[in-house]
Write a protein that holds these residues in place. Structure first.
Motif, PDB file in Angstrom:
ATOM      1  N   UNK A   1       6.996 -15.479 -22.679  1.00 39.88           N
ATOM      2  CA  UNK A   1       6.470 -14.153 -23.016  1.00 39.88           C
ATOM      3  C   UNK A   1       6.089 -13.550 -21.342  1.00 39.88           C
ATOM      4  N   UNK A   2       6.552 -12.220 -21.119  1.00 43.87           N
ATOM      5  CA  UNK A   2       6.240 -11.545 -20.092  1.00 43.87           C
ATOM      6  C   UNK A   2       5.357 -10.471 -20.483  1.00 43.87           C
ATOM      7  N   UNK A   3       4.202 -10.186 -19.722  1.00 47.84           N
ATOM      8  CA  UNK A   3       3.315  -9.274 -20.026  1.00 47.84           C
ATOM      9  C   UNK A   3       3.572  -8.034 -19.209  1.00 47.84           C
ATOM     10  N   UNK A   4       3.213  -6.751 -19.798  1.00 51.18           N
ATOM     11  CA  UNK A   4       3.923  -5.745 -19.121  1.00 51.18           C
ATOM     12  C   UNK A   4       2.521  -4.719 -19.059  1.00 51.18           C
ATOM     13  N   UNK A   5       1.855  -4.712 -20.168  1.00 43.12           N
ATOM     14  CA  UNK A   5       0.685  -3.618 -20.180  1.00 43.12           C
ATOM     15  C   UNK A   5      -0.331  -4.192 -21.081  1.00 43.12           C
TER      16      UNK A   5
ATOM     17  N   UNK B   1       7.547  -8.459 -23.620  1.00 38.40           N
ATOM     18  CA  UNK B   1       8.733  -8.856 -23.991  1.00 38.40           C
ATOM     19  C   UNK B   1       8.668 -10.427 -23.874  1.00 38.40           C
ATOM     20  N   UNK B   2       9.655 -10.950 -25.058  1.00 38.50           N
ATOM     21  CA  UNK B   2       9.625 -12.409 -25.161  1.00 38.50           C
ATOM     22  C   UNK B   2      10.684 -12.830 -25.867  1.00 38.50           C
ATOM     23  N   UNK B   3      10.781 -14.223 -25.886  1.00 41.83           N
ATOM     24  CA  UNK B   3      11.837 -15.054 -27.041  1.00 41.83           C
ATOM     25  C   UNK B   3      11.245 -16.023 -27.701  1.00 41.83           C
ATOM     26  N   UNK B   4      11.755 -16.541 -28.725  1.00 38.19           N
ATOM     27  CA  UNK B   4      11.451 -17.834 -29.356  1.00 38.19           C
ATOM     28  C   UNK B   4      13.051 -18.223 -29.693  1.00 38.19           C
ATOM     29  N   UNK B   5      13.007 -19.600 -29.593  1.00 38.38           N
ATOM     30  CA  UNK B   5      14.169 -20.254 -29.932  1.00 38.38           C
ATOM     31  C   UNK B   5      13.932 -21.332 -31.144  1.00 38.38           C
ATOM     32  N   UNK B   6      14.588 -20.941 -32.099  1.00 35.89           N
ATOM     33  CA  UNK B   6      14.318 -22.007 -33.283  1.00 35.89           C
ATOM     34  C   UNK B   6      15.681 -22.836 -33.452  1.00 35.89           C
TER      35      UNK B   6
END
Length: 136
Positions: A60-64, A103-108
Motif C-alpha cells: 500500500x502507498x498512502x497518498x492522502x 493505492x495498493x495490491x494483493x496477490x492471491x
C-alpha cells in the motif's frame, strides 16, 4: 482505471489518535472489497470450495489522509491473472472520487483446501476475473 467499484463507510474506530484513518484499515478495506467481490460476484465458496485464495503479498502507498465519517470509494481491477495466482490492484479515493487516498495490491495464490498445494483457479472464478483485467 478500475473495473469494479464499491463505497465503504469508515467507522469511528478507524481513526487513530492523530485523527485520521489508521494504516491497517487501508489493508482491511482492500481485503474486504476483494473478498466481497470474490464471494458475491465471482462465486467463490469460502466454506466448501475445493480451492481457496491465500494472500502471499500485499502493498500500500498512502497518498492522502481520510477520517471518519467519510466514506471511501474503492476501485478494483486485476493487473495479472496467472494459472493459480492473481494480482488485484486497488485505488482508495475520497467519496467524490477526486482525491486518491491510497493505492495498493494483493496477490492471491489459489491452493487446494486440503493439501495447501497450488491449484488452478476454477473456471467459473477465472471467467469472472477475466472481466476485471485491465490492460494499461
Amino acid at each position: 482505471m478500475y473495473a469494479h467499484w464499491e463505497t465503504v463507510p469508515t467507522r469511528w474506530k478507524d481513526n487513530d489518535v492523530y485523527g485520521h484513518m489508521n494504516n491497517a484499515v487501508h489493508y482491511s478495506l482492500m481485503d474486504t472489497v476483494i473478498n466481497t467481490w470474490l464471494i458475491r460476484t465471482a462465486g467463490l465458496d469460502i466454506h466448501e470450495g475445493d480451492a481457496i485464495g491465500l494472500c502471499v503479498e500485499s502493498h500500500c502507498v498512502y497518498k492522502a489522509s481520510i477520517s471518519f465519517p467519510e466514506a471511501v470509494r474503492v476501485g478494483l481491477r486485476i493487473g495479472r491473472l496467472g494459472r493459480s495466482s492473481v494480482r488485484y490492484e486497488l485505488g482508495l479515493f475520497r467519496e467524490d472520487g477526486g482525491t486518491v487516498v491510497a493505492e495498493g495490491h494483493f496477490v492471491h495464490v489459489f491452493v487446494d483446501r486440503e493439501t495447501r498445494r497450488p491449484a488452478e483457479i476454477p473456471a467459473p472464478l477465472r471467467a469472472a476475473m477475466e472481466k476485471l483485467v485491465i490492460d494499461e
